[in-house]
Design an enzyme around this catalytic site. Structure first.
Site, PDB file in Angstrom:
ATOM      1  N   ILE A 101     -29.440 -21.885  41.719  1.00 58.82           N
ATOM      2  CA  ILE A 101     -30.199 -20.601  41.736  1.00 58.82           C
ATOM      3  C   ILE A 101     -30.101 -20.094  43.035  1.00 58.82           C
ATOM      4  O   ILE A 101     -29.954 -20.756  43.943  1.00 58.82           O
ATOM      5  CB  ILE A 101     -31.542 -20.933  41.181  1.00 58.82           C
ATOM      6  CG1 ILE A 101     -32.079 -19.339  40.895  1.00 58.82           C
ATOM      7  CG2 ILE A 101     -32.566 -21.633  42.112  1.00 58.82           C
ATOM      8  CD1 ILE A 101     -33.569 -19.614  40.430  1.00 58.82           C
ATOM      9  N   CYS A 102     -30.234 -18.522  43.022  1.00 61.61           N
ATOM     10  CA  CYS A 102     -30.267 -17.769  44.253  1.00 61.61           C
ATOM     11  C   CYS A 102     -28.883 -17.787  45.354  1.00 61.61           C
ATOM     12  O   CYS A 102     -27.932 -17.548  44.586  1.00 61.61           O
ATOM     13  CB  CYS A 102     -31.407 -18.384  45.136  1.00 61.61           C
ATOM     14  SG  CYS A 102     -31.908 -17.045  46.613  1.00 61.61           S
ATOM     15  N   ALA A 103     -29.018 -18.534  46.422  1.00 58.57           N
ATOM     16  CA  ALA A 103     -27.620 -18.540  47.149  1.00 58.57           C
ATOM     17  C   ALA A 103     -26.955 -19.803  46.867  1.00 58.57           C
ATOM     18  O   ALA A 103     -25.679 -19.552  47.068  1.00 58.57           O
ATOM     19  CB  ALA A 103     -28.206 -18.498  48.676  1.00 58.57           C
ATOM     20  N   TYR A 123     -27.796 -14.579  43.875  1.00 59.53           N
ATOM     21  CA  TYR A 123     -28.722 -13.531  44.789  1.00 59.53           C
ATOM     22  C   TYR A 123     -27.868 -12.392  45.178  1.00 59.53           C
ATOM     23  O   TYR A 123     -26.877 -12.749  45.808  1.00 59.53           O
ATOM     24  CB  TYR A 123     -29.536 -14.338  45.887  1.00 59.53           C
ATOM     25  CG  TYR A 123     -30.564 -13.536  46.563  1.00 59.53           C
ATOM     26  CD1 TYR A 123     -31.743 -13.518  45.872  1.00 59.53           C
ATOM     27  CD2 TYR A 123     -30.127 -12.816  47.597  1.00 59.53           C
ATOM     28  CE1 TYR A 123     -32.891 -12.675  46.386  1.00 59.53           C
ATOM     29  CE2 TYR A 123     -31.511 -11.991  48.018  1.00 59.53           C
ATOM     30  CZ  TYR A 123     -32.740 -11.923  47.588  1.00 59.53           C
ATOM     31  OH  TYR A 123     -33.817 -11.408  47.869  1.00 59.53           O
ATOM     32  N   ALA A 151     -28.659 -18.823  38.426  1.00 63.65           N
ATOM     33  CA  ALA A 151     -29.458 -17.813  38.308  1.00 63.65           C
ATOM     34  C   ALA A 151     -29.499 -17.083  39.847  1.00 63.65           C
ATOM     35  O   ALA A 151     -29.137 -17.689  40.840  1.00 63.65           O
ATOM     36  CB  ALA A 151     -31.012 -18.572  37.860  1.00 63.65           C
TER      37      ALA A 151
END
Length: 183
Positions: A101-103, A123, A151
């Site tokens: 998720i994210c970075a 992200y 995500a």
């Protein structure tokens, strides 16, 4: 029972890691947090310090799933750890499940070739890393493509965790947890 592991490095995004662990445990999934630090203590990007369940040296290869929270410099710290990268590469080569998720999709998975040819998200601002890794960037909260779940950030931690529950158990289990948290 095969376990699921969430890797924690200093600078991890607290919401992404802890919400995921919480919801997986509510679903009865055997999940442990893994410190890549020299101690069990890991400090999040916003100063929340947690004690991981186990050390990286005690984390076996061939898990039910490996999960990577984002946050900076947490994702970079994961990417810079050769043992983590080896475990992720072996997991992917063997068709095992990975979630990021994210970075983390751009900073950890993409350079390892794990999302090459996959649909993925990350992200905002990290899209070039995902595309450079051979993935097709999707502007969505959560993307599930075969054995990889990605995500886009903290506000997607709950849908991310529910997608993991569905992948590891079933939709009914994810729905039960969602209902239990009033989602």
């Amino acid at each position: 029972m095969e376990k699921t592991y969430v890797f924690l490095a200093d600078g991890f995004e607290e919401i992404e890691a802890l919400a995921t662990v919480d919801l997986l445990r509510r679903a009865g999934i055997n999940v442990e947090t893994v410190s890549i630090n020299p101690t069990l203590a890991v400090k999040g990007a916003h100063g929340v310090e947690v004690a991981a369940d186990i050390m990286l040296a005690d984390c076996p290869e061939g898990a039910k799933m490996y999960i990577l929270p984002g946050g900076m410099p947490g994702a970079k710290n994961l990417a810079d750890n050769a043992h983590v990268c080896h475990m992720l590469t072996a997991q992917h080569k063997n068709g095992g499940k990975i979630a990021a998720i994210c970075a983390a999709p751009a900073v950890v998975l993409a350079p390892l070739g794990i999302i090459d040819g996959y649909d993925a998200t990350c992200y905002p601002g990290f899209e070039e890393g995902v595309v450079a890794g051979g993935a097709r960037h999707k502007n969505q909260r959560v993307v599930v493509d075969r054995n990889v779940i990605t995500a886009n950030g903290p506000s997607s931690a709950i849908p991310f965790a529910l997608s993991i529950i569905e992948a590891l158990k079933d939709q009914d289990s994810a729905d039960t947890v969602a209902k239990g948290i009033l989602l």
